[in-house]
Design a protein around this motif. Structure first.
Motif, mmCIF file in Angstrom:
data_model
loop_
_atom_site.group_PDB
_atom_site.id
_atom_site.type_symbol
_atom_site.label_atom_id
_atom_site.label_comp_id
_atom_site.label_asym_id
_atom_site.label_seq_id
_atom_site.Cartn_x
_atom_site.Cartn_y
_atom_site.Cartn_z
ATOM 1 N N ALA A 1 0.833 -1.205 0.000
ATOM 2 C CA ALA A 1 0.000 0.000 0.000
ATOM 3 C C ALA A 1 0.864 1.250 0.000
ATOM 4 N N SER A 2 1.963 1.208 0.724
ATOM 5 C CA SER A 2 2.883 2.346 0.782
ATOM 6 C C SER A 2 3.488 2.636 -0.593
ATOM 7 N N VAL A 3 3.883 1.581 -1.286
ATOM 8 C CA VAL A 3 4.449 1.748 -2.634
ATOM 9 C C VAL A 3 3.390 2.310 -3.579
ATOM 10 N N PHE A 4 2.170 1.743 -3.531
ATOM 11 C CA PHE A 4 1.112 2.231 -4.414
ATOM 12 C C PHE A 4 0.740 3.675 -4.107
ATOM 13 N N ALA A 5 0.724 4.031 -2.836
ATOM 14 C CA ALA A 5 0.424 5.415 -2.465
ATOM 15 C C ALA A 5 1.486 6.348 -3.043
ATOM 16 N N ALA A 6 2.739 5.943 -2.949
ATOM 17 C CA ALA A 6 3.817 6.777 -3.485
ATOM 18 C C ALA A 6 3.716 6.893 -5.004
ATOM 19 N N LEU A 7 3.359 5.809 -5.653
ATOM 20 C CA LEU A 7 3.306 5.811 -7.117
ATOM 21 C C LEU A 7 1.997 6.363 -7.674
ATOM 22 N N SER A 8 1.069 6.707 -6.803
ATOM 23 C CA SER A 8 -0.217 7.232 -7.270
ATOM 24 C C SER A 8 -0.105 8.661 -7.787
ATOM 25 N N ASP A 9 1.035 9.282 -7.575
ATOM 26 C CA ASP A 9 1.252 10.655 -8.014
ATOM 27 C C ASP A 9 2.074 10.670 -9.304
ATOM 28 N N GLU A 10 1.567 11.352 -10.317
ATOM 29 C CA GLU A 10 2.235 11.392 -11.620
ATOM 30 C C GLU A 10 3.644 11.976 -11.534
ATOM 31 N N THR A 11 3.828 12.989 -10.706
ATOM 32 C CA THR A 11 5.153 13.600 -10.567
ATOM 33 C C THR A 11 6.153 12.596 -9.995
ATOM 34 N N ARG A 12 5.707 11.777 -9.070
ATOM 35 C CA ARG A 12 6.607 10.770 -8.504
ATOM 36 C C ARG A 12 7.008 9.749 -9.549
ATOM 37 N N TRP A 13 6.058 9.388 -10.434
ATOM 38 C CA TRP A 13 6.403 8.495 -11.544
ATOM 39 C C TRP A 13 7.474 9.145 -12.415
ATOM 40 N N GLU A 14 7.305 10.427 -12.707
ATOM 41 C CA GLU A 14 8.284 11.135 -13.538
ATOM 42 C C GLU A 14 9.646 11.178 -12.850
ATOM 43 N N ILE A 15 9.649 11.431 -11.550
ATOM 44 C CA ILE A 15 10.910 11.453 -10.792
ATOM 45 C C ILE A 15 11.563 10.074 -10.849
ATOM 46 N N LEU A 16 10.788 9.042 -10.609
ATOM 47 C CA LEU A 16 11.327 7.688 -10.634
ATOM 48 C C LEU A 16 11.882 7.338 -12.011
ATOM 49 N N THR A 17 11.201 7.763 -13.048
ATOM 50 C CA THR A 17 11.682 7.531 -14.410
ATOM 51 C C THR A 17 13.015 8.245 -14.640
ATOM 52 N N GLU A 18 13.095 9.502 -14.218
ATOM 53 C CA GLU A 18 14.345 10.258 -14.354
ATOM 54 C C GLU A 18 15.475 9.583 -13.582
ATOM 55 N N LEU A 19 15.184 9.140 -12.373
ATOM 56 C CA LEU A 19 16.215 8.497 -11.555
ATOM 57 C C LEU A 19 16.595 7.129 -12.106
ATOM 58 N N GLY A 20 15.708 6.520 -12.860
ATOM 59 C CA GLY A 20 16.040 5.265 -13.529
ATOM 60 C C GLY A 20 17.076 5.464 -14.615
ATOM 61 N N ARG A 21 17.138 6.666 -15.141
ATOM 62 C CA ARG A 21 18.133 6.993 -16.178
ATOM 63 C C ARG A 21 19.485 7.304 -15.570
ATOM 64 N N SER A 22 19.487 8.036 -14.439
ATOM 65 C CA SER A 22 20.742 8.388 -13.778
ATOM 66 C C SER A 22 20.455 8.944 -12.392
ATOM 67 N N ASP A 23 21.451 8.825 -11.514
ATOM 68 C CA ASP A 23 21.346 9.429 -10.189
ATOM 69 C C ASP A 23 21.328 10.942 -10.370
ATOM 70 N N GLN A 24 20.467 11.623 -9.609
ATOM 71 C CA GLN A 24 20.351 13.074 -9.754
ATOM 72 C C GLN A 24 20.051 13.724 -8.422
ATOM 73 N N SER A 25 20.399 14.993 -8.331
ATOM 74 C CA SER A 25 20.061 15.785 -7.150
ATOM 75 C C SER A 25 18.646 16.326 -7.303
ATOM 76 N N ALA A 26 18.085 16.808 -6.203
ATOM 77 C CA ALA A 26 16.756 17.420 -6.253
ATOM 78 C C ALA A 26 16.779 18.640 -7.171
ATOM 79 N N SER A 27 17.854 19.398 -7.128
ATOM 80 C CA SER A 27 17.968 20.586 -7.986
ATOM 81 C C SER A 27 17.991 20.197 -9.462
ATOM 82 N N SER A 28 18.724 19.153 -9.780
ATOM 83 C CA SER A 28 18.783 18.681 -11.161
ATOM 84 C C SER A 28 17.407 18.214 -11.630
ATOM 85 N N LEU A 29 16.707 17.491 -10.772
ATOM 86 C CA LEU A 29 15.360 17.033 -11.127
ATOM 87 C C LEU A 29 14.422 18.215 -11.342
ATOM 88 N N ALA A 30 14.581 19.254 -10.527
ATOM 89 C CA ALA A 30 13.712 20.435 -10.643
ATOM 90 C C ALA A 30 13.906 21.147 -11.972
#
Length: 110
Positions: A10-39
């Motif tokens: 349930a915790s994982v699904f709650a986290a993934l229920s947000d589109e922005t979190r999916w986008e962040i996870l996708t970006e991090l799947g490509r490479s490690d990044q800082s919060a500033s870089s993601l922004a």
């Protein structure tokens, strides 16, 4: 499946229920990044990114790594794989139950 596992799922699904979190996870799947870089890559503020990263970290989907003075985040595929395996087990159990129901229903028709 234990209660803890359901809570984790349930915790994982709650986290993934947000589109922005999916986008962040996708970006991090490509490479490690800082919060500033993601922004700079996503249409949300650095503060919002930080909140989303906290939610993703809380359920084990990302981890932070200090690189010099910078904190970078990386996606953890192991938790996604664990979630997928749990869903496969749940699906297999439902298939087994439905097959049993079908067998009972068909035997009643005879």
């Amino acid at each position: 499946m234990t209660v803890g596992t359901y809570a984790e799922l349930a915790s994982v699904f709650a986290a993934l229920s947000d589109e922005t979190r999916w986008e962040i996870l996708t970006e991090l799947g490509r490479s490690d990044q800082s919060a500033s870089s993601l922004a700079t890559r996503l249409p949300v503020s650095r503060q919002a990114i930080a909140k989303h990263l906290t939610a993703l970290q809380a359920c084990g989907l990302v981890e932070s790594v200090k690189v010099g003075r910078e904190i970078r985040y990386r996606a953890l595929g192991a938790e996604l794989n664990k979630t997928a395996r749990t869903l496969e087990r749940i699906g297999a159990e439902w298939d087994r139950r439905l097959a049993a129901i079908k067998e009972i229903a068909e035997s009643m028709e005879e």
